[in-house]
Design a protein around this motif. Structure first.
Motif, short mmCIF file in Angstrom:
data_model
loop_
_atom_site.label_atom_id
_atom_site.label_comp_id
_atom_site.label_asym_id
_atom_site.label_seq_id
_atom_site.Cartn_x
_atom_site.Cartn_y
_atom_site.Cartn_z
N UNK A 22 -5.64 -6.24 -1.31
CA UNK A 22 -4.46 -6.52 -0.82
C UNK A 22 -3.33 -6.33 -1.68
N UNK A 23 -2.12 -5.85 -1.09
CA UNK A 23 -0.78 -5.50 -1.57
C UNK A 23 -0.33 -6.46 -2.76
N UNK A 24 -0.76 -7.85 -2.33
CA UNK A 24 -0.26 -9.07 -3.14
C UNK A 24 -0.88 -9.02 -4.52
N UNK A 31 5.45 -18.03 -4.04
CA UNK A 31 4.18 -18.02 -3.42
C UNK A 31 3.08 -17.92 -4.28
N UNK A 32 3.41 -17.44 -5.40
CA UNK A 32 2.28 -17.50 -6.58
C UNK A 32 2.33 -18.68 -7.23
N UNK A 73 0.86 1.33 -2.86
CA UNK A 73 1.65 -0.17 -2.86
C UNK A 73 0.42 -0.89 -2.11
N UNK A 74 -0.31 -0.48 -1.04
CA UNK A 74 -1.28 -0.94 -0.05
C UNK A 74 -0.62 -1.42 1.05
N UNK A 75 0.54 -0.87 1.35
CA UNK A 75 1.19 -0.92 2.75
C UNK A 75 0.51 -0.03 3.75
N UNK A 120 8.80 -14.48 -4.27
CA UNK A 120 7.15 -13.97 -4.66
C UNK A 120 6.80 -14.94 -5.72
#
Lengths: 296, 373
Positions: free
Chosen positions: B72-74, B103-104, B51-53, B100
């Motif tokens: 980046x997780x995003x 933000x996108x 997940x990238x965390x 989410x």
């Protein structure tokens, strides 16, 4: 509970509770409630120190006089500006430092100890130290400024600068209180919403705006209110550093009341002003109390 | 949609603690993959690396064929459902779902359309104006799922999402997640320590221990052919009985596993594979469900047991008994619901020999033998 009567044992317990609490309640009444009531009584009378038993009831005259007094209105207005300035600046600086410290992992206790130093000092000592630091000719602050070519500043003697000097010293003294409370709030925030927000695509600034600030709302409001109540009462710093001067440039309301009562010997009017100040602080406290209950 | 590939991935915390050790795994596009293992086995860390965390200390992570280690997780286009849901406490359900997307930079109408579609699908339409604090555990779970679904990501990472629910709700949500996977067909990686979740939900299970992958396979495959005593003892409840024994004799009909006073002949199909180990110490694995009250022709061998306790579960009875007689190793056997026995009584049970497992006594690894279908 309605309809069920307390048993004999419950009533005995309750009575015993009152007996246990009675001594401390008596002391509290004597040292806190009595002076307040006495001030209330005085504020409604024409009171003379040389003949304290011959005071004349004058109703709300003292209050009328106080509110009509341009100096009182000046110091009340000055206090409002002082309080807003001090609390806002302390909040911004304190929140910034708290956010930074929240990310620190090493030497945290050392930073805490350094930060808490000013808070542990008596305000009188703080005032004395800063009066020396800020002395126009002998103070270290002006000396340091002179080494970089900046002229001497009359920190406490200039009517335009003095109030800002007091604000600065108060911030130096009290900002750690904000930091500690806000840091405690930040430390108790759950981590998971931040991870969720990272996955949702929020950057650091968006996290701060959309996650940190809303989740810190209660802590922020409580911190601001507590600090507000304390700032309204600022007295010691003024007494030590400026005595309200130059002129009336730093004449905060607490100090002005003191002057009215013990320099001007106008006890009745000073009492009325105290009652007005007390009402304002009580209002703020009541709001704080109600707010804290509402968030449960 | 995309497959996920882990190539020799390791995670080291603070130079010393090796949380994940050289994990390689390919998760196919659209697959429902389970990471199963006890707490601290590295399954959540692996998921968080996908997940990238968590940063990846060593190795490569590929999502949809692209290396994602430093992305980046995003920007990985994955969604994570957290164990404690991690909903934004100050936002309404609709706010949580839409955050989410907002933000996108999606426009309001599209956000509304997606929120409506997802909340219909999950049955949370009436909750849209509530805050997470006003929801029950199961409702929060749905909102957390909805927040993941609404983004229409390439893959879902679920970090023990059912462990905070009560047993009944957990069973219901298990079924819903399976249905959901059928409906959306997206790759799902689901971390759990619950072997029932693993068996029922996954298309494949990846069993982990001490930061390493122990076995990967379809649930039944892993159940039938555990590679070592860890997997054997971890899957199914009650788990496989693992008792110390000895492989004795040779030749047809004489090669047998001796456990205390009991001896279990090795079926002809496995004789060739095991004969070389004759005379060595082994761990014998006997599944509780392979003990029967009546013989099963030449597939089973009689085994006498002394009853220690009888646990009535309702649909079935768990018999705790000593194998081979008093003082023998304690085993559990699954009996039909009308089974009754008095503690201390001697019984004759029949073990299905084709389901017997043998493990090396020292390493715990399964002795190789023809795979059971």
């Amino acid at each position: 509970m309605s309809g069920i009567k307390a048993s004999a044992a419950d009533r005995r317990d309750a009575r015993f509770g009152y007996v246990l609490a009675a001594p401390s309640l008596t002391v509290l009444f004597l040292i806190i409630l009595f002076p307040v009531l006495s001030a209330l009584y005085t504020s409604l009378h024409e009171y003379t120190l040389i003949a304290p038993n011959f005071d004349i009831f004058t109703g709300f005259d003292n209050f009328r006089l106080a509110l009509a007094d341009a100096e009182f209105r000046h110091s009340a207005w000055l206090t409002i500006r002082f309080v807003i300035g001090v609390v806002l600046l302390e909040f911004v600086i304190g929140f910034g430092i708290a956010l930074m410290l929240n990310k620190v992992e090493r030497f945290k206790p050392i930073y805490y100890a350094i930060l808490l130093c000013p808070l542990l000092m008596n305000p009188v000592i703080v005032g004395l130290i800063w009066r020396m630091f800020l002395h126009p000719n002998l103070g270290i602050v002006n000396y340091l400024l002179s080494t970089v070519g900046l002229g001497p500043v009359n920190w406490l003697g200039d009517t335009k600068i003095a109030i800002w000097t007091v604000i600065m010293v108060d911030i130096w003294h009290q900002v750690s209180f904000m930091i500690v409370l806000l840091l405690a709030g930040l430390a108790s925030l759950p981590k998971e919403p931040y991870e969720a927000a990272r996955v949702d695509g929020a950057n650091a600034f968006q996290c701060f705006i959309h996650i940190t600030l809303p989740m810190m709302r209660t802590v922020i409001i409580v911190t601001l209110l507590i600090r507000l109540i304390f700032a309204v009462k600022t007295y010691d710093l003024i007494y030590i550093m400026t005595r309200g001067g130059p002129g009336v440039a730093t004449d905060l309301v607490s100090y002005f009341i003191y002057r009215t009562a013990f320099v001007g010997l106008n006890i009745g009017e000073a009492s009325a002003m105290s009652i007005i100040l007390l009402t304002a602080i009580l209002g703020l406290t009541a709001y704080l109390y109600r707010y804290m209950r509402s968030i449960r | 949609m995309a497959g996920i590939e882990l190539r020799n991935i390791s995670k080291v915390y603070g130079n010393a603690v090796l949380a994940v050790d050289d994990v390689s795994l390919e998760i196919k596009d659209g697959e429902f993959m389970i990471f199963l293992g006890p707490s601290g086995c590295g399954k959540s860390t692996t998921l968080r690396m996908i997940g990238g965390l968590e940063s990846i200390s060593k190795g490569d992570l590929l999502i949809g064929g692209k290396r994602m280690n430093d992305v980046d997780p995003a920007d990985r286009d994955i969604a994570i459902v957290f164990q404690n849901y991690a909903l934004y406490p100050h936002m309404t359900v609709a706010g949580n779902l839409g955050f989410g997307l907002k933000l996108r930079g999606f426009d309001r109408a599209e956000i509304d359309r997606r929120i409506r579609a997802i909340s219909d699908m999950l049955g949370i339409q009436p909750l849209l104006d509530r805050k997470p604090g006003q929801l029950s555990g199961g409702q929060r779970q749905r909102v957390a799922l909805g927040r993941a679904l609404v983004r229409e990501p390439k893959a879902f990472l679920l970090d023990e999402p059912l462990s905070n629910l009560d047993a009944k709700l957990r069973a219901a949500m298990r079924t819903e997640l399976i249905k959901l996977h059928h409906k959306v067909g997206t790759t799902i990686v689901h971390v759990t320590h619950d072997q029932i979740e693993a068996m029922t939900m996954g298309q494949r299970i990846c069993i982990m221990k001490d930061g390493r992958i122990v076995q990967v396979g379809a649930p039944l495959e892993v159940y039938r052919n555990p590679v070592n005593t860890f997997v054997a003892g971890f899957l199914a409840s009650p788990p496989m009985n693992l008792v110390a024994g000895r492989l004795e004799g040779e030749g047809q009909g004489t090669l047998k596993a001796v456990v205390g006073a009991a001896s279990l002949p090795i079926p002809d199909a496995f004789r060739a594979a095991y004969a070389a180990r004759s005379g060595s110490e082994v761990i014998v694995g006997l599944r509780p469900e392979d003990f029967h009250q009546s013989p099963m022709g030449d597939r089973s061998s009689p085994a006498s047991v002394v009853v220690v306790a009888v646990e009535l579960l309702g649909p079935e009875v768990i018999l705790v008994a000593e194998l081979g007689g008093t003082g023998g190793p304690e085993i559990m056997a699954r009996m039909p619901r009308d089974f009754m026995a008095r503690p201390g009584a001697m019984l004759q049970l029949h073990y299905d020999l084709t389901q017997m497992h043998l493990f090396d006594a020292a390493s715990g690894t399964a002795l190789s033998r023809p795979q059971l279908a």
